[in-house]
Design a protein around this motif. Structure first.
Motif, short mmCIF file in Angstrom:
data_model
loop_
_atom_site.label_atom_id
_atom_site.label_comp_id
_atom_site.label_asym_id
_atom_site.label_seq_id
_atom_site.Cartn_x
_atom_site.Cartn_y
_atom_site.Cartn_z
N ASN A 14 -5.12 -4.60 19.17
CA ASN A 14 -5.38 -5.37 20.39
C ASN A 14 -4.28 -6.39 20.65
O ASN A 14 -3.96 -6.69 21.80
N GLN A 17 -1.66 -4.70 22.47
CA GLN A 17 -2.04 -4.52 23.88
C GLN A 17 -1.78 -5.79 24.67
O GLN A 17 -1.29 -5.75 25.81
N ILE A 84 -12.37 -6.01 25.35
CA ILE A 84 -12.26 -5.23 24.12
C ILE A 84 -13.07 -3.93 24.24
O ILE A 84 -14.25 -3.94 24.57
N HIS A 85 -12.39 -2.83 23.96
CA HIS A 85 -13.05 -1.51 23.96
C HIS A 85 -12.83 -0.90 22.57
O HIS A 85 -11.69 -0.59 22.19
N HIS A 86 -13.91 -0.74 21.84
CA HIS A 86 -13.82 -0.16 20.49
C HIS A 86 -14.10 1.33 20.56
O HIS A 86 -15.15 1.76 21.06
N PRO A 150 -8.39 0.38 19.45
CA PRO A 150 -8.20 0.55 20.89
C PRO A 150 -7.66 1.94 21.23
O PRO A 150 -7.07 2.61 20.37
#
Length: 275
Positions: A14, A17, A84-86, A150
């Motif tokens: 992250n 990112q 946040i995308h897990h 991610p």
């Protein structure tokens, strides 16, 4: 020469990112396995700026990082909020039912806890970084092991995503701060947010008086966090974030607080990323 950006973690994390979003791809990443290492790279002038997660909308503040910024005299020059995308990812060709172990950063595991309640046979293992396991799966061709990371990690390390957005709360955001060893970069007219650390005396109502001064000077308190002063048992410092429309209001508040407080330190003056 590209700007050298120190991040906690590796490519695909992250923090990576955020570096892509806040700066651009024309940066030189300095990968660090801890936030202490990020600070060391800055102090040793091996990086120009650093990126540090400071709080999460679910898990709350990353308290040690407040102390790191203060103790090492770093300056916050900006902030960035990342949704946040897990995602659960595995070696190419593996399937969800092949997974025996999932490895990721403790924060990621915590934020996906509910998802794994339905799969008690899967072992959860804490690791130093979200993307590190993804890279290891790719490099060592590991079967039966999955990473929570991610999407950018799956793209970088050629992995298959077998379940996406597995975080318990879908509206999950982390605030990151951009730090360096020198002070603010923006002209005063562009600054509308600041981070402070201060100590009050032991008189009753001292903190309330400080907050009243901030309010009277048209400052909006967006964050307050207390931390113990290690050298003095049962004494606490306060870390606060404030926003304002006019820098003059903030300047006035600083003048008043300098008189009132035992100690005050401006950790950073920058642009509010929530606007």
């Amino acid at each position: 020469m590209p700007i050298r950006i120190a991040i906690q973690g590796i490519r695909g994390s992250n923090h990576h990112q955020v570096a892509k979003d806040y700066f651009d791809d024309a940066v030189e990443l300095v990968e660090c396995m801890s936030f202490d290492a990020v600070v060391d790279q800055l102090l040793q002038k091996k990086a120009d700026k650093g990126i540090m997660a400071i709080e999460n909308s679910i898990a709350g503040s990353i308290i040690p990082n407040y102390a790191l910024v203060h103790r090492n005299n770093l300056h916050i020059i900006g902030e960035y909020y990342l949704n946040i995308h897990h995602n659960l990812m595995v070696l190419k060709g593996q399937k969800f039912e092949d997974i025996k172990e999932v490895s990721s950063h403790p924060m990621a595991l915590l934020q996906c806890k509910e998802f794994f309640k339905d799969y008690p046979s899967i072992k959860l293992v804490e690791d130093v970084d979200t993307a590190e396991t993804a890279k290891r799966i790719h490099d060592q061709k590991l079967k039966h092991i999955a990473a929570i990371a991610p999407k950018v990690a799956a793209d970088l390390y050629d992995l298959d995503i077998v379940a996406d957005d597995i975080q318990t709360i879908k509206n999950n955001s982390t605030r990151f701060i951009i730090v360096k060893t020198k002070n603010k970069e923006l002209p005063k007219e562009e600054i509308n947010k600041a981070s402070l650390r201060f100590l009050t005396d032991h008189k009753r109502g001292s903190l309330a008086t400080v907050l009243n001064v901030m309010s009277d000077c048209n400052l909006n308190l967006t964050k307050i966090q207390s931390l113990p002063v290690i050298e003095t048992p049962w004494k606490y410092s306060f870390f606060v974030d404030v926003t304002f429309n006019k820098y003059e209001d903030f300047d006035k508040a600083k003048s008043l607080l300098n008189i009132m407080l035992e100690e005050i330190k401006v950790l950073g003056e920058y642009k509010n990323a929530m606007l």
